[in-house]
Design a protein around this motif. Structure first.
Motif, short mmCIF file in Angstrom:
data_model
loop_
_atom_site.label_atom_id
_atom_site.label_comp_id
_atom_site.label_asym_id
_atom_site.label_seq_id
_atom_site.Cartn_x
_atom_site.Cartn_y
_atom_site.Cartn_z
N LYS A 1 0.98 5.82 4.06
CA LYS A 1 -0.43 5.78 4.47
C LYS A 1 -0.69 6.33 5.88
O LYS A 1 -1.70 7.01 6.08
CB LYS A 1 -1.00 4.37 4.30
N VAL B 1 -9.97 10.84 -2.96
CA VAL B 1 -9.46 10.27 -1.71
C VAL B 1 -9.49 8.74 -1.84
O VAL B 1 -10.42 8.17 -2.42
CB VAL B 1 -10.37 10.70 -0.53
N GLY B 2 -8.47 8.07 -1.32
CA GLY B 2 -8.42 6.60 -1.37
C GLY B 2 -9.51 6.00 -0.51
O GLY B 2 -9.42 6.03 0.72
N ASN B 3 -10.55 5.49 -1.16
CA ASN B 3 -11.73 4.99 -0.43
C ASN B 3 -12.62 4.32 -1.47
O ASN B 3 -13.02 4.96 -2.44
CB ASN B 3 -12.44 6.17 0.24
N LEU B 4 -12.93 3.07 -1.26
CA LEU B 4 -13.69 2.31 -2.26
C LEU B 4 -15.20 2.35 -1.99
O LEU B 4 -15.97 1.65 -2.64
CB LEU B 4 -13.17 0.86 -2.29
N VAL B 5 -15.61 3.20 -1.03
CA VAL B 5 -17.04 3.26 -0.71
C VAL B 5 -17.61 4.66 -1.01
O VAL B 5 -18.31 4.87 -1.99
CB VAL B 5 -17.32 2.90 0.77
N CYS B 6 -17.27 5.62 -0.16
CA CYS B 6 -17.98 6.91 -0.15
C CYS B 6 -17.87 7.73 -1.44
O CYS B 6 -18.87 8.35 -1.83
CB CYS B 6 -17.53 7.73 1.05
N TYR C 1 -17.53 -4.35 -3.22
CA TYR C 1 -17.73 -2.89 -3.31
C TYR C 1 -18.46 -2.60 -4.62
O TYR C 1 -17.95 -1.88 -5.49
CB TYR C 1 -16.37 -2.17 -3.24
N LYS D 1 -12.86 -7.86 -4.92
CA LYS D 1 -13.25 -6.49 -4.56
C LYS D 1 -14.46 -5.96 -5.33
O LYS D 1 -15.32 -5.31 -4.72
CB LYS D 1 -12.06 -5.52 -4.65
N TYR E 1 -3.63 9.09 6.33
CA TYR E 1 -4.85 8.68 7.03
C TYR E 1 -4.58 8.71 8.54
O TYR E 1 -4.68 7.70 9.23
CB TYR E 1 -5.28 7.28 6.57
N GLU F 1 0.80 -1.24 0.00
CA GLU F 1 0.00 0.00 0.00
C GLU F 1 0.82 1.28 0.00
O GLU F 1 0.29 2.36 -0.24
CB GLU F 1 -0.91 0.03 1.23
N SER G 1 -9.14 2.10 -3.67
CA SER G 1 -8.67 1.91 -2.29
C SER G 1 -7.42 2.77 -2.06
O SER G 1 -6.74 3.12 -3.01
CB SER G 1 -8.19 0.47 -2.08
N PRO G 2 -7.09 3.02 -0.78
CA PRO G 2 -5.76 3.61 -0.52
C PRO G 2 -4.68 2.63 -1.00
O PRO G 2 -4.84 1.42 -0.83
CB PRO G 2 -5.71 3.71 1.01
N GLY G 3 -3.64 3.15 -1.61
CA GLY G 3 -2.51 2.29 -1.95
C GLY G 3 -2.67 1.46 -3.21
O GLY G 3 -1.90 0.53 -3.44
N GLU H 1 -4.85 -6.53 -4.19
CA GLU H 1 -6.04 -6.31 -3.35
C GLU H 1 -7.00 -7.49 -3.29
O GLU H 1 -7.87 -7.53 -2.42
CB GLU H 1 -6.83 -5.09 -3.86
#
Lengths: 228, 228
Positions: free
Chosen positions: A150, B122-127, B154, B150, A154, A146, B40-42, B146
């Protein structure tokens, strides 16, 4: 609108905090050690937890798990193969777990008959940091793939954690993982935090992790009220 | 409280959608192709974007980037080394970018003087899946480290995307990446979506990606109103 959002969010978090405090009290009374595992999607939470559960079950420790995902029960089925009781929490779009859902999914489980409860949160390095689930220990996982930056990007998640587990150490070479930079960045955000360097594939660092669990469990039992 | 939250959230999203529609109109009028990169982050968004910007700048395409992070301006500095104009958006705890912040950070840039604008979310697979930024193309990145599951876990993010970029293909071997399973899962959520298999380290798949950008840009210019 911003003020109303801030107020409402505060209300949600206060309600969650109250429920979480109640849960923590129940967990302590039952002599149960509860860990909340948080990370990015794909950091290897499930593989790490699967290894941990298998080992604990083999050693006759009484461990259980709740696992959060937006959709699918793949992870619960995978973890249940360890022999431990496991329940899936599907959030259907929500980006984090809340204390209320944890409480509901514990129904019917006798907490006093358990030593360890692992809660695998939704893969998300931002939102779960705000939601206390009543855990005694929050563990943030960070895989070697990652990037070492990080913790700096974060900070809330790393700052609210009690331990960091670096995962996939078997891939450190191919990923050109800079261990020193990672440790430095973690310590910048959360000085002195316990760090484990692990691989669920090769078993690297896993005995140290189990030792930590046992220590923390003893610490938790010391708070446990004497049974009648 | 839940009803109030749902209502308020709807209000926020409606406001964001309106602003995003206005932005999209501005982008199209300017003949500008805008891409929103989510993952995702990373997952390697920044490395992928750095490669893309360097190449575009070298070919005299006019590309710019906005980059979102909770904290630090590391990514903006890294991307700016390509020679392209880059601005950092720090969300200070927020888990996604919103159209309003994109709009603010465009101030002073002449959109008609640009061909491409990349927004690194922003690293985020949801919001971020809920927030339209006015982009014409949403690209979700998924690294080989990952896990192939995924897209199923998601689904909202993959379902709302226009293209998928698989990153870090140079690590496919060590990560035991199952390409067929990944492609199958992506297609289960978003049948027929364009998929790129790339490595910003070795350059694998990057020419195909650049070809796609050029095609999309031509498509976008076809909508552009004739200049006076």
């Amino acid at each position: 609108m911003k003020t109303r959002i801030v107020e409402l969010r505060r209300g949600i978090l206060e309600k969650n905090d109250k429920l979480a405090a109640g849960l923590r009290n129940r967990f302590s009374t039952a002599g149960l050690l509860v860990l909340n595992l948080v990370s990015s999607p794909g950091s290897g939470k499930t593989a790490f937890l699967e290894w941990t559960l298998r080992k604990l079950v083999r050693e006759d420790a009484r461990a259980a798990a709740l696992v959060g995902d937006l959709e699918t029960d793949n992870d619960a089925r995978r973890l249940a193969s360890s022999g431990a009781p496991v329940r899936q929490i599907n959030t259907h779009g929500e980006c984090h777990l809340e204390a209320e859902w944890v409480s509901k999914h514990l129904e019917g489980w006798e907490l006093g008959a358990l030593d360890y409860l692992f809660i695998e949160n939704v893969g998300n390095l931002v939102c779960p940091s705000n939601y206390d689930l009543g855990e005694q220990i929050r563990v943030v996982l960070l895989s070697v793939s990652e990037g070492e930056d990080k913790p700096l990007k974060y900070p809330t998640m790393f700052n609210s954690a009690d331990a960091v587990v670096i995962t996939k150490m078997d891939l450190a070479g191919p990923c050109e993982f800079d261990r020193e930079a990672a440790v430095k960045n973690i310590n910048e955000i959360r000085p002195g935090i316990r760090i484990f360097e692990t691989s669920a594939k090769t078993g690297t660092g896993m005995e140290e992790w189990l030792g930590y669990l046992a220590e923390q469990r003893v610490g938790e039992r010391a708070h446990e009220p004497a049974r009648q």
